[in-house]
Design a protein around this motif. Structure first.
Motif, PDB file in Angstrom:
ATOM      1  N   GLY A 133     -19.185  86.475  93.287  1.00 35.28           N
ATOM      2  CA  GLY A 133     -18.414  86.261  92.079  1.00 35.28           C
ATOM      3  C   GLY A 133     -18.496  87.485  91.182  1.00 35.28           C
ATOM      4  O   GLY A 133     -19.254  88.427  91.431  1.00 35.28           O
ATOM      5  N   GLY A 134     -17.683  87.480  90.124  1.00 39.48           N
ATOM      6  CA  GLY A 134     -17.761  88.536  89.118  1.00 39.48           C
ATOM      7  C   GLY A 134     -17.076  89.829  89.477  1.00 39.48           C
ATOM      8  O   GLY A 134     -17.365  90.870  88.879  1.00 39.48           O
ATOM      9  N   LEU A 135     -16.135  89.784  90.438  1.00 39.60           N
ATOM     10  CA  LEU A 135     -15.495  91.020  90.882  1.00 39.60           C
ATOM     11  C   LEU A 135     -13.969  90.964  90.794  1.00 39.60           C
ATOM     12  O   LEU A 135     -13.282  91.775  91.408  1.00 39.60           O
ATOM     13  CB  LEU A 135     -15.927  91.336  92.324  1.00 39.60           C
ATOM     14  CG  LEU A 135     -17.415  91.661  92.486  1.00 39.60           C
ATOM     15  CD1 LEU A 135     -17.804  91.708  93.955  1.00 39.60           C
ATOM     16  CD2 LEU A 135     -17.758  92.981  91.794  1.00 39.60           C
ATOM     17  N   GLY A 136     -13.457  90.007  90.029  1.00 46.30           N
ATOM     18  CA  GLY A 136     -12.010  89.900  89.862  1.00 46.30           C
ATOM     19  C   GLY A 136     -11.647  88.512  89.375  1.00 46.30           C
ATOM     20  O   GLY A 136     -12.430  87.559  89.541  1.00 46.30           O
ATOM     21  N   PRO A 137     -10.486  88.350  88.763  1.00 50.61           N
ATOM     22  CA  PRO A 137     -10.130  87.056  88.179  1.00 50.61           C
ATOM     23  C   PRO A 137      -9.753  85.985  89.201  1.00 50.61           C
ATOM     24  O   PRO A 137      -9.889  84.792  88.935  1.00 50.61           O
ATOM     25  CB  PRO A 137      -8.922  87.391  87.285  1.00 50.61           C
ATOM     26  CG  PRO A 137      -8.317  88.617  87.914  1.00 50.61           C
ATOM     27  CD  PRO A 137      -9.489  89.395  88.466  1.00 50.61           C
ATOM     28  N   GLU A 138      -9.268  86.383  90.376  1.00 42.85           N
ATOM     29  CA  GLU A 138      -8.728  85.410  91.320  1.00 42.85           C
ATOM     30  C   GLU A 138      -9.828  84.542  91.934  1.00 42.85           C
ATOM     31  O   GLU A 138     -10.741  85.065  92.565  1.00 42.85           O
ATOM     32  CB  GLU A 138      -7.957  86.120  92.446  1.00 42.85           C
ATOM     33  CG  GLU A 138      -6.813  86.988  91.979  1.00 42.85           C
ATOM     34  CD  GLU A 138      -7.246  88.408  91.637  1.00 42.85           C
ATOM     35  OE1 GLU A 138      -6.374  89.210  91.258  1.00 42.85           O
ATOM     36  OE2 GLU A 138      -8.455  88.705  91.743  1.00 42.85           O
ATOM     37  N   VAL A 139      -9.733  83.235  91.726  1.00 45.87           N
ATOM     38  CA  VAL A 139     -10.632  82.279  92.368  1.00 45.87           C
ATOM     39  C   VAL A 139      -9.832  81.027  92.693  1.00 45.87           C
ATOM     40  O   VAL A 139      -8.710  80.841  92.225  1.00 45.87           O
ATOM     41  CB  VAL A 139     -11.847  81.902  91.482  1.00 45.87           C
ATOM     42  CG1 VAL A 139     -12.793  83.063  91.312  1.00 45.87           C
ATOM     43  CG2 VAL A 139     -11.402  81.353  90.139  1.00 45.87           C
ATOM     44  N   SER A 140     -10.435  80.156  93.477  1.00 49.11           N
ATOM     45  CA  SER A 140      -9.789  78.918  93.893  1.00 49.11           C
ATOM     46  C   SER A 140      -9.376  78.064  92.689  1.00 49.11           C
ATOM     47  O   SER A 140     -10.090  78.002  91.685  1.00 49.11           O
ATOM     48  CB  SER A 140     -10.750  78.127  94.774  1.00 49.11           C
ATOM     49  OG  SER A 140     -10.352  76.785  94.890  1.00 49.11           O
ATOM     50  N   PRO A 141      -8.212  77.359  92.785  1.00 50.57           N
ATOM     51  CA  PRO A 141      -7.827  76.422  91.724  1.00 50.57           C
ATOM     52  C   PRO A 141      -8.887  75.358  91.452  1.00 50.57           C
ATOM     53  O   PRO A 141      -8.993  74.860  90.328  1.00 50.57           O
ATOM     54  CB  PRO A 141      -6.536  75.792  92.275  1.00 50.57           C
ATOM     55  CG  PRO A 141      -5.980  76.813  93.203  1.00 50.57           C
ATOM     56  CD  PRO A 141      -7.184  77.476  93.829  1.00 50.57           C
ATOM     57  N   VAL A 142      -9.660  75.006  92.482  1.00 49.80           N
ATOM     58  CA  VAL A 142     -10.723  74.007  92.296  1.00 49.80           C
ATOM     59  C   VAL A 142     -11.728  74.494  91.262  1.00 49.80           C
ATOM     60  O   VAL A 142     -12.179  73.739  90.391  1.00 49.80           O
ATOM     61  CB  VAL A 142     -11.424  73.711  93.638  1.00 49.80           C
ATOM     62  CG1 VAL A 142     -12.635  72.809  93.418  1.00 49.80           C
ATOM     63  CG2 VAL A 142     -10.446  73.063  94.609  1.00 49.80           C
ATOM     64  N   LEU A 143     -12.089  75.783  91.323  1.00 49.99           N
ATOM     65  CA  LEU A 143     -13.029  76.329  90.353  1.00 49.99           C
ATOM     66  C   LEU A 143     -12.386  76.468  88.978  1.00 49.99           C
ATOM     67  O   LEU A 143     -13.030  76.207  87.957  1.00 49.99           O
ATOM     68  CB  LEU A 143     -13.545  77.681  90.837  1.00 49.99           C
ATOM     69  CG  LEU A 143     -14.435  77.639  92.083  1.00 49.99           C
ATOM     70  CD1 LEU A 143     -14.789  79.047  92.542  1.00 49.99           C
ATOM     71  CD2 LEU A 143     -15.703  76.836  91.815  1.00 49.99           C
ATOM     72  N   ARG A 144     -11.124  76.856  88.935  1.00 48.31           N
ATOM     73  CA  ARG A 144     -10.447  76.975  87.625  1.00 48.31           C
ATOM     74  C   ARG A 144     -10.334  75.621  86.943  1.00 48.31           C
ATOM     75  O   ARG A 144     -10.336  75.535  85.712  1.00 48.31           O
ATOM     76  CB  ARG A 144      -9.059  77.599  87.806  1.00 48.31           C
ATOM     77  CG  ARG A 144      -9.086  79.031  88.306  1.00 48.31           C
ATOM     78  CD  ARG A 144      -7.785  79.757  87.995  1.00 48.31           C
ATOM     79  NE  ARG A 144      -6.622  79.109  88.567  1.00 48.31           N
ATOM     80  CZ  ARG A 144      -6.127  79.365  89.779  1.00 48.31           C
ATOM     81  NH1 ARG A 144      -6.730  80.258  90.560  1.00 48.31           N
ATOM     82  NH2 ARG A 144      -5.053  78.740  90.218  1.00 48.31           N
ATOM     83  N   ALA A 145     -10.253  74.564  87.732  1.00 48.24           N
ATOM     84  CA  ALA A 145     -10.099  73.216  87.165  1.00 48.24           C
ATOM     85  C   ALA A 145     -11.319  72.776  86.371  1.00 48.24           C
ATOM     86  O   ALA A 145     -11.237  71.832  85.574  1.00 48.24           O
ATOM     87  CB  ALA A 145      -9.814  72.208  88.271  1.00 48.24           C
ATOM     88  N   THR A 146     -12.461  73.444  86.553  1.00 50.32           N
ATOM     89  CA  THR A 146     -13.648  73.070  85.774  1.00 50.32           C
ATOM     90  C   THR A 146     -13.447  73.324  84.291  1.00 50.32           C
ATOM     91  O   THR A 146     -14.196  72.784  83.460  1.00 50.32           O
ATOM     92  CB  THR A 146     -14.887  73.854  86.256  1.00 50.32           C
ATOM     93  OG1 THR A 146     -14.635  75.261  86.129  1.00 50.32           O
ATOM     94  CG2 THR A 146     -15.199  73.528  87.710  1.00 50.32           C
ATOM     95  N   ALA A 147     -12.450  74.139  83.938  1.00 47.54           N
ATOM     96  CA  ALA A 147     -12.184  74.419  82.529  1.00 47.54           C
ATOM     97  C   ALA A 147     -11.340  73.329  81.878  1.00 47.54           C
ATOM     98  O   ALA A 147     -11.159  73.322  80.656  1.00 47.54           O
ATOM     99  CB  ALA A 147     -11.478  75.774  82.394  1.00 47.54           C
ATOM    100  N   LEU A 148     -10.811  72.405  82.662  1.00 50.16           N
ATOM    101  CA  LEU A 148      -9.958  71.363  82.115  1.00 50.16           C
ATOM    102  C   LEU A 148     -10.772  70.342  81.315  1.00 50.16           C
ATOM    103  O   LEU A 148     -11.915  70.037  81.663  1.00 50.16           O
ATOM    104  CB  LEU A 148      -9.226  70.632  83.243  1.00 50.16           C
ATOM    105  CG  LEU A 148      -8.128  71.421  83.965  1.00 50.16           C
ATOM    106  CD1 LEU A 148      -7.683  70.670  85.214  1.00 50.16           C
ATOM    107  CD2 LEU A 148      -6.937  71.660  83.033  1.00 50.16           C
ATOM    108  N   PRO A 149     -10.184  69.787  80.250  1.00 52.43           N
ATOM    109  CA  PRO A 149     -10.855  68.704  79.524  1.00 52.43           C
ATOM    110  C   PRO A 149     -11.106  67.520  80.464  1.00 52.43           C
ATOM    111  O   PRO A 149     -10.278  67.203  81.311  1.00 52.43           O
ATOM    112  CB  PRO A 149      -9.846  68.334  78.424  1.00 52.43           C
ATOM    113  CG  PRO A 149      -8.966  69.538  78.288  1.00 52.43           C
ATOM    114  CD  PRO A 149      -8.882  70.162  79.636  1.00 52.43           C
ATOM    115  N   GLY A 150     -12.229  66.899  80.325  1.00 49.35           N
ATOM    116  CA  GLY A 150     -12.538  65.741  81.150  1.00 49.35           C
ATOM    117  C   GLY A 150     -13.077  66.067  82.522  1.00 49.35           C
ATOM    118  O   GLY A 150     -13.228  65.169  83.362  1.00 49.35           O
ATOM    119  N   ALA A 151     -13.409  67.334  82.770  1.00 51.11           N
ATOM    120  CA  ALA A 151     -13.909  67.711  84.095  1.00 51.11           C
ATOM    121  C   ALA A 151     -15.205  66.981  84.421  1.00 51.11           C
ATOM    122  O   ALA A 151     -15.438  66.598  85.573  1.00 51.11           O
ATOM    123  CB  ALA A 151     -14.126  69.222  84.163  1.00 51.11           C
TER     124      ALA A 151
END
Length: 313
Positions: A133-151
């Motif tokens: 990790g930590g080498l670019g913005p692109e990651v799986s949508p599953v990981l991005r979903a952790t930022a959603l309310p109610g995760a």
């Protein structure tokens, strides 16, 4: 050679630690190998590699801790930022009597490894980044979903005793019918299953939300990679990684002249699990061919000043 599992107490919190001790200790034990796992994982992710070392021999002492909030370690309400986790890695080394390390980091562990090299350059002899990790913005949508309310609620409803029991029953039925999960699939399942524990889930969300938003990874070490230019670095990536793309590994190898990129064509996010024998041989060769760096603070300051513009009043 032996594998020892024990528990340390650091700052009032338990840290589970697995240690590999070679049958014949090396003449120079200055650089221990520190294995750092990824988010929602544990030191157990390195078990296939440690077993390879036991079968074939490995001439270096190895430490594989469960980071705070993971595995058998404590899960307090605490700071789970990269800086705090890198400091924890430093403290594990210190209490174990080690002043220098080759730091091997997988996924989140790669981000911790780079942060460790940034915060404690005098302790980092070599770096090995595995699907980091930590080498670019692109990651799986599953990981991005952790930022959603109610995760947190979603995870609690998705991963709990009932859903895990159903999943285990389905897996058992699949085995009876002749099906077989790959080692990487089992490892990913173990990561996912760990989130059924409230403490692990809290740590997971704290880490993920500190590093990732809906657009991807916010934390990036790319602009600081030049500080590790004299640290021997090996970059390992699974060509089929769907969580963090191979493009990150290729870009990192380009930004770090002298680093080496090794691609496991048939692996996904866990190349050390998919092919521990190859990974073990690769690591052994990398250590033999690359003497560890020995930086000091003054050298880092000189590099910072030489590379960055300094304004005068």
């Amino acid at each position: 050679m032996t594998l020892n599992a024990r528990t340390l107490t650091l700052h009032g919190h338990e840290i589970h630690l697995t240690e590999y001790v070679p049958e014949v200790p090396p003449a120079d034990e200055a650089d221990v190998v520190l294995l750092l796992h990824g988010i929602a994982g544990s030191g157990h992710t390195w078990q296939p590699l440690l077993e390879h070392f036991e079968r074939h021999g490995f001439g270096h002492r190895v430490l594989a801790p469960d980071m705070l909030g993971h595995g058998g370690s404590g899960t307090p309400r605490a700071d789970y930022g990269l800086g705090a986790l890198a400091t924890l890695a430093r403290d594990v080394l210190a209490v174990e009597g080690h002043r220098h390390a080759t730091v091997v980091g997988h996924s989140l562990g790669g981000g911790i490894a780079m942060q460790f090299a940034y915060q404690f350059p005098e302790m980092c002899g070599r770096l090995v980044l595995v699907d980091s990790g930590g080498l670019g913005p692109e990651v799986s949508p599953v990981l991005r979903a952790t930022a959603l309310p109610g995760a947190n609620v979603t995870l609690a409803l998705t991963v709990n005793r009932v859903t895990l029991a159903v999943a285990r029953s389905a897996a058992a039925l699949g085995r009876r019918l002749g099906g077989r999960l790959s080692p990487e699939t089992r490892e990913l399942g173990a990561h996912f299953s760990s989130l059924a524990a409230p403490g692990h889930r809290r740590a997971f969300l704290s880490i993920a939300r500190g590093l990732i938003d809906l657009r991807g990874q916010r934390a990036s070490a790319v602009d600081k990679l030049y500080l590790a230019e004299s640290v021997p670095t090996l970059v390992v990536w699974g060509a089929r990684d769907q969580l963090i793309p191979l493009a990150h590994g290729r870009r990192t190898a380009t930004l770090m002249p002298g680093s080496r990129l090794e691609v496991f064509e048939d692996a996904k996010h866990f190349p050390h699990v998919a092919d521990p024998e190859r990974f073990g041989r690769l690591l052994d060769g990398f250590l033999a061919e690359n003497p560890p760096a020995r930086l000091n603070f003054e050298e880092v300051v000189t590099l910072l000043i030489a590379t960055n513009s300094v304004r005068t009043p």
